[in-house]
Write a protein that holds these residues in place. Structure first.
Motif, PDB file in Angstrom:
ATOM      1  N   MET A   1       0.823  -1.209   0.000  1.00 43.85           N
ATOM      2  CA  MET A   1       0.000   0.000   0.000  1.00 43.85           C
ATOM      3  C   MET A   1       0.854   1.254   0.000  1.00 43.85           C
ATOM      4  SD  MET A   1      -1.514   2.724   1.793  1.00 43.85           S
ATOM      5  CE  MET A   1      -1.098   2.421   3.489  1.00 43.85           C
ATOM      6  N   HIS A   2       1.955   1.230   0.764  1.00 42.04           N
ATOM      7  CA  HIS A   2       2.775   2.435   0.875  1.00 42.04           C
ATOM      8  C   HIS A   2       3.327   2.859  -0.482  1.00 42.04           C
ATOM      9  CE1 HIS A   2       5.358   5.413   2.765  1.00 42.04           C
ATOM     10  NE2 HIS A   2       6.346   4.954   2.017  1.00 42.04           N
ATOM     11  N   ASP A   3       3.772   1.902  -1.288  1.00 35.57           N
ATOM     12  CA  ASP A   3       4.312   2.242  -2.607  1.00 35.57           C
ATOM     13  C   ASP A   3       3.222   2.832  -3.492  1.00 35.57           C
ATOM     14  OD1 ASP A   3       6.776   1.373  -1.823  1.00 35.57           O
ATOM     15  OD2 ASP A   3       6.603  -0.600  -2.763  1.00 35.57           O
ATOM     16  N   ARG A   4       2.020   2.241  -3.456  1.00 33.10           N
ATOM     17  CA  ARG A   4       0.905   2.798  -4.233  1.00 33.10           C
ATOM     18  C   ARG A   4       0.569   4.209  -3.767  1.00 33.10           C
ATOM     19  NH1 ARG A   4      -4.044  -0.636  -3.389  1.00 33.10           N
ATOM     20  NH2 ARG A   4      -4.959   0.939  -4.787  1.00 33.10           N
ATOM     21  N   LEU A   5       0.576   4.395  -2.453  1.00 27.92           N
ATOM     22  CA  LEU A   5       0.248   5.699  -1.898  1.00 27.92           C
ATOM     23  C   LEU A   5       1.279   6.747  -2.321  1.00 27.92           C
ATOM     24  CD1 LEU A   5      -1.656   7.214   0.065  1.00 27.92           C
ATOM     25  CD2 LEU A   5      -0.073   6.598   1.894  1.00 27.92           C
ATOM     26  N   THR A   6       2.552   6.388  -2.259  1.00 24.30           N
ATOM     27  CA  THR A   6       3.619   7.317  -2.640  1.00 24.30           C
ATOM     28  C   THR A   6       3.523   7.697  -4.110  1.00 24.30           C
ATOM     29  OG1 THR A   6       5.065   6.369  -0.942  1.00 24.30           O
ATOM     30  CG2 THR A   6       6.109   7.648  -2.686  1.00 24.30           C
ATOM     31  N   ALA A   7       3.255   6.690  -4.957  1.00 27.55           N
ATOM     32  CA  ALA A   7       3.133   6.970  -6.393  1.00 27.55           C
ATOM     33  C   ALA A   7       1.927   7.855  -6.687  1.00 27.55           C
ATOM     34  CB  ALA A   7       3.029   5.653  -7.162  1.00 27.55           C
ATOM     35  N   LEU A   8       0.810   7.578  -6.024  1.00 34.22           N
ATOM     36  CA  LEU A   8      -0.385   8.393  -6.213  1.00 34.22           C
ATOM     37  C   LEU A   8      -0.146   9.820  -5.759  1.00 34.22           C
ATOM     38  CD1 LEU A   8      -3.375   8.796  -6.832  1.00 34.22           C
ATOM     39  CD2 LEU A   8      -3.900   7.862  -4.550  1.00 34.22           C
ATOM     40  N   ALA A   9       0.497   9.995  -4.601  1.00 36.25           N
ATOM     41  CA  ALA A   9       0.774  11.336  -4.090  1.00 36.25           C
ATOM     42  C   ALA A   9       1.671  12.112  -5.052  1.00 36.25           C
ATOM     43  CB  ALA A   9       1.416  11.252  -2.709  1.00 36.25           C
ATOM     44  N   ALA A  10       2.679  11.443  -5.610  1.00 38.42           N
ATOM     45  CA  ALA A  10       3.574  12.113  -6.559  1.00 38.42           C
ATOM     46  C   ALA A  10       2.809  12.546  -7.804  1.00 38.42           C
ATOM     47  CB  ALA A  10       4.722  11.187  -6.926  1.00 38.42           C
ATOM     48  N   ARG A  11       1.897  11.686  -8.285  1.00 35.00           N
ATOM     49  CA  ARG A  11       1.116  12.044  -9.488  1.00 35.00           C
ATOM     50  C   ARG A  11       0.200  13.240  -9.211  1.00 35.00           C
ATOM     51  NH1 ARG A  11      -3.904  10.702 -11.076  1.00 35.00           N
ATOM     52  NH2 ARG A  11      -4.162   8.984  -9.597  1.00 35.00           N
ATOM     53  N   LEU A  12      -0.452  13.243  -8.060  1.00 31.15           N
ATOM     54  CA  LEU A  12      -1.362  14.343  -7.734  1.00 31.15           C
ATOM     55  C   LEU A  12      -0.597  15.655  -7.548  1.00 31.15           C
ATOM     56  CD1 LEU A  12      -3.775  12.576  -5.222  1.00 31.15           C
ATOM     57  CD2 LEU A  12      -4.245  13.201  -7.605  1.00 31.15           C
ATOM     58  N   ALA A  13       0.562  15.579  -6.891  1.00 35.04           N
ATOM     59  CA  ALA A  13       1.354  16.800  -6.695  1.00 35.04           C
ATOM     60  C   ALA A  13       1.819  17.365  -8.030  1.00 35.04           C
ATOM     61  CB  ALA A  13       2.537  16.504  -5.780  1.00 35.04           C
ATOM     62  N   ALA A  14       2.186  16.481  -8.967  1.00 33.41           N
ATOM     63  CA  ALA A  14       2.653  16.938 -10.278  1.00 33.41           C
ATOM     64  C   ALA A  14       1.536  17.562 -11.099  1.00 33.41           C
ATOM     65  CB  ALA A  14       3.277  15.773 -11.038  1.00 33.41           C
ATOM     66  N   ALA A  15       0.289  17.194 -10.807  1.00 31.97           N
ATOM     67  CA  ALA A  15      -0.843  17.730 -11.577  1.00 31.97           C
ATOM     68  C   ALA A  15      -1.076  19.207 -11.314  1.00 31.97           C
ATOM     69  CB  ALA A  15      -2.101  16.925 -11.258  1.00 31.97           C
ATOM     70  N   GLY A  16      -0.608  19.721 -10.187  1.00 29.28           N
ATOM     71  CA  GLY A  16      -0.726  21.144  -9.878  1.00 29.28           C
ATOM     72  C   GLY A  16      -2.154  21.561  -9.570  1.00 29.28           C
ATOM     73  N   GLU A  17      -2.449  22.819  -9.805  1.00 28.40           N
ATOM     74  CA  GLU A  17      -3.745  23.411  -9.456  1.00 28.40           C
ATOM     75  C   GLU A  17      -4.832  22.934 -10.411  1.00 28.40           C
ATOM     76  OE1 GLU A  17      -4.798  27.794  -7.797  1.00 28.40           O
ATOM     77  OE2 GLU A  17      -4.062  27.723  -9.854  1.00 28.40           O
ATOM     78  N   ARG A  18      -5.991  22.610  -9.860  1.00 29.51           N
ATOM     79  CA  ARG A  18      -7.123  22.189 -10.692  1.00 29.51           C
ATOM     80  C   ARG A  18      -8.402  22.779 -10.111  1.00 29.51           C
ATOM     81  NH1 ARG A  18      -9.979  18.193  -8.175  1.00 29.51           N
ATOM     82  NH2 ARG A  18      -8.925  16.942  -6.562  1.00 29.51           N
ATOM     83  N   PRO A  19      -9.458  22.889 -10.936  1.00 28.66           N
ATOM     84  CA  PRO A  19     -10.696  23.486 -10.432  1.00 28.66           C
ATOM     85  C   PRO A  19     -11.326  22.628  -9.345  1.00 28.66           C
ATOM     86  CG  PRO A  19     -10.664  23.462 -12.832  1.00 28.66           C
ATOM     87  CD  PRO A  19      -9.521  22.616 -12.378  1.00 28.66           C
ATOM     88  N   ALA A  20     -11.895  23.280  -8.362  1.00 30.27           N
ATOM     89  CA  ALA A  20     -12.664  22.613  -7.325  1.00 30.27           C
ATOM     90  C   ALA A  20     -14.138  22.634  -7.710  1.00 30.27           C
ATOM     91  CB  ALA A  20     -12.464  23.321  -5.986  1.00 30.27           C
ATOM     92  N   PRO A  21     -14.965  21.813  -7.069  1.00 25.64           N
ATOM     93  CA  PRO A  21     -16.411  21.913  -7.321  1.00 25.64           C
ATOM     94  C   PRO A  21     -16.904  23.332  -7.061  1.00 25.64           C
ATOM     95  CG  PRO A  21     -15.901  19.923  -6.078  1.00 25.64           C
ATOM     96  CD  PRO A  21     -14.628  20.713  -6.144  1.00 25.64           C
ATOM     97  N   PRO A  22     -17.943  23.758  -7.774  1.00 23.75           N
ATOM     98  CA  PRO A  22     -18.425  25.145  -7.630  1.00 23.75           C
ATOM     99  C   PRO A  22     -18.848  25.458  -6.204  1.00 23.75           C
ATOM    100  CG  PRO A  22     -19.424  24.051  -9.526  1.00 23.75           C
ATOM    101  CD  PRO A  22     -18.714  22.987  -8.749  1.00 23.75           C
ATOM    102  N   CYS A  23     -18.641  26.690  -5.788  1.00 22.24           N
ATOM    103  CA  CYS A  23     -19.174  27.159  -4.502  1.00 22.24           C
ATOM    104  C   CYS A  23     -20.695  27.248  -4.652  1.00 22.24           C
ATOM    105  CB  CYS A  23     -18.584  28.512  -4.132  1.00 22.24           C
ATOM    106  SG  CYS A  23     -16.798  28.490  -3.876  1.00 22.24           S
ATOM    107  N   PRO A  24     -21.456  26.560  -3.825  1.00 24.14           N
ATOM    108  CA  PRO A  24     -22.893  26.438  -4.089  1.00 24.14           C
ATOM    109  C   PRO A  24     -23.700  27.716  -3.893  1.00 24.14           C
ATOM    110  CG  PRO A  24     -22.308  25.353  -2.024  1.00 24.14           C
ATOM    111  CD  PRO A  24     -21.023  25.739  -2.684  1.00 24.14           C
ATOM    112  N   ASP A  25     -23.205  28.653  -3.083  1.00 27.87           N
ATOM    113  CA  ASP A  25     -23.979  29.861  -2.772  1.00 27.87           C
ATOM    114  C   ASP A  25     -23.089  31.086  -2.855  1.00 27.87           C
ATOM    115  OD1 ASP A  25     -26.610  28.669  -1.774  1.00 27.87           O
ATOM    116  OD2 ASP A  25     -25.146  27.659  -0.477  1.00 27.87           O
ATOM    117  N   PRO A  26     -23.674  32.233  -3.177  1.00 28.99           N
ATOM    118  CA  PRO A  26     -22.900  33.461  -3.042  1.00 28.99           C
ATOM    119  C   PRO A  26     -22.685  33.783  -1.577  1.00 28.99           C
ATOM    120  CG  PRO A  26     -25.190  33.974  -3.532  1.00 28.99           C
ATOM    121  CD  PRO A  26     -25.056  32.482  -3.617  1.00 28.99           C
ATOM    122  N   VAL A  27     -21.773  34.683  -1.301  1.00 29.10           N
ATOM    123  CA  VAL A  27     -21.601  35.186   0.059  1.00 29.10           C
ATOM    124  C   VAL A  27     -22.907  35.852   0.456  1.00 29.10           C
ATOM    125  CG1 VAL A  27     -20.281  36.744   1.532  1.00 29.10           C
ATOM    126  CG2 VAL A  27     -19.136  35.507  -0.329  1.00 29.10           C
TER     127      VAL A  27
END
Length: 457
Positions: A1-27
């Motif tokens: 599991m640790h090797d899979r986790l490390t590889a997944l973390a490296a892939r996600l970190a390399a992906a950089g910034e990505r859009p989040a789900p929309p904010c459902p309401d205005p302020v």
């Protein structure tokens, strides 16, 4: 599991910034009113001034009840950890930077960026991984308005002797028992029985007289199986030490010193050094023994500077167990806020922050995860740190808040929040519960800015 986790973390970190789900309401003012009422924040700026509390920034992007889970840059990592038995989760750190205050009616979008993992680590909750990600919010003009670092511990809850889970990160667990238990067997029972009787017992070979610690079944000198014990004088000196900062440990307020003490009798023993700031502990420093009662059954030998043990036994243990809160009161300081943590408060503030995680509302599910009871969520703690800082420095404007969590703030306890001005632009906030420090925070105040608010001196 640790090797899979490390590889997944490296892939996600390399992906950089990505859009989040929309904010459902205005302020909007209704959500702000619900939040301020639940947290008891009376500041008129959040209503009459048309501003949103800065510590609400995460609330605007929380998915809410009944919506699909997700919205964290670490979702894949968290799911992998869940599937591998690390199903406990507790927030440990949150750092928010506010470029400006939001106003009623604004619509936001946010992005996510995975930062990394650290582990496996042995913690008071159990073995786990620290998972960190960032979230950034933008206004309708695509100008950044806030950024947040968020860190959680995903852990595999410890099994208690006889089955079941521990009572969480606080001093006492479910049923009043301190959750970190020593292994007690035929070779060590005499030592722990001695601690309960106020004696530091050192094992001695009944044939050759050699002392040994930790205890064991065989004399390392003559290999005899015959053994007895002597009562140590309780005096020694620091042979070596470390200063512990993180992760949180039940009943302790970081930073604190863990030392190897060389006794007058010639053997060495590990214990905490209390009664002195960590930066004043030195190798060779004379120390003497005190005992700290952790619960009805467990007593731990600890150390204080020589001559500093005027109060022994349970009186000294009670004073240390009160933690930093007792230190404030002894110094004559009054808390800025004192909040009874009723179940209603814990649940209402979690819902007002749109956090529907069961450990904040459902006692049975909270205990099933390994905690003592429902407890205050980190979004509420952020709001209370904001309220404390702005109460201590009226008219100030927040620029950045850095929070580190310690002992859980369980329902039924009382949270006391203290503030100290470090300089013209910095306030240090500390919140204490009966188990020690719940939160330590550094709050940066803006020197002028878009809204032209100066920090009051």
């Amino acid at each position: 599991m640790h090797d899979r986790l490390t590889a997944l973390a490296a892939r996600l970190a390399a992906a950089g910034e990505r859009p989040a789900p929309p904010c459902p309401d205005p302020v909007n003012e209704p959500m702000i009113r619900n939040w301020t009422q639940a947290l008891g924040d009376p500041d008129p700026a959040w209503h009459e001034g048309g501003q949103a509390p800065p510590a609400m920034i995460q609330v605007w992007s929380m998915p809410g009840l009944g919506t699909a889970k997700g919205g964290s840059a670490a979702d894949e990592v968290l799911r992998l950890l869940d599937g591998s038995g690390y199903h406990g989760v507790v927030a440990t750190n949150c750092e928010q930077t506010y470029d400006r205050y939001l106003r009623h009616g604004e619509r936001l979008r946010s992005t996510l960026r995975f930062d990394g993992i650290a582990g496996p680590k042995r913690t008071a909750m159990g073995e786990g991984y620290f998972v960190t990600w960032y979230q950034t919010w933008y206004d309708e003009r695509d100008e950044r308005v806030a950024e947040m670092l968020f860190r959680v511990l995903k852990f595999r809850p410890r099994e208690r002797p006889g089955g079941g889970k521990p009572g969480g990160t606080g001093g006492k667990g479910a049923g009043g028992a301190y959750p970190l238990r020593p292994a007690v067997g035929p070779d060590t029972a005499f030592f722990w029985d001695g601690a309960k009787d106020g004696e530091l017992r050192i094992q001695r070979c009944a044939d050759c007289g050699a002392l040994r610690h930790p205890p064991g079944p065989v004399c390392p000198e003559c290999h005899s199986l015959s053994r007895e014990h002597v009562v140590a004088s309780g005096r020694g000196e620091v042979h070596s030490y470390v200063v512990h900062h993180h992760p949180p440990v039940p009943g302790r307020t970081p930073p604190y010193v863990v030392a190897v003490v060389e006794l007058e009798e010639g053997v060495r023993i590990v214990g905490n050094v209390d009664g002195v700031p960590p930066d004043e502990v030195k190798i060779g420093m004379p120390v003497e023994l005190v005992f700290q009662r952790m619960d009805d059954e467990l007593v731990l030998p600890q150390w204080v500077p020589a001559g500093g043990a005027a109060r022994q036994g349970e009186d000294a243990a009670a004073e240390r167990k009160a933690g930093h809160e007792a230190g404030h009161e002894a110094a004559g300081e009054e808390p800025v806020l004192e909040i009874p943590l009723t179940p209603t408060f814990v649940i209402a503030t979690a819902l007002a922050t749109r956090d529907f995680t069961p450990v904040h509302h459902d006692t049975a599910l909270a205990r099933a995860q390994g905690t003592k009871d429902i407890f205050v969520n980190i979004l509420t703690t952020m709001g209370l740190v904001q309220r404390t800082a702005l109460t201590a420095v009226p008219g100030a404007e927040l620029e950045r808040v850095e929070v580190r969590l310690g002992a859980p703030a369980y329902a039924g306890d009382t949270l006391r929040l203290f503030a100290e001005r470090a300089d013209d632009a910095t306030v240090r906030v500390r919140g204490t519960v009966s188990l020690g420090d719940h939160v330590t925070a550094t709050v940066r105040l803006r020197r002028g800015g878009d809204q032209g608010t100066e920090a009051a001196g």
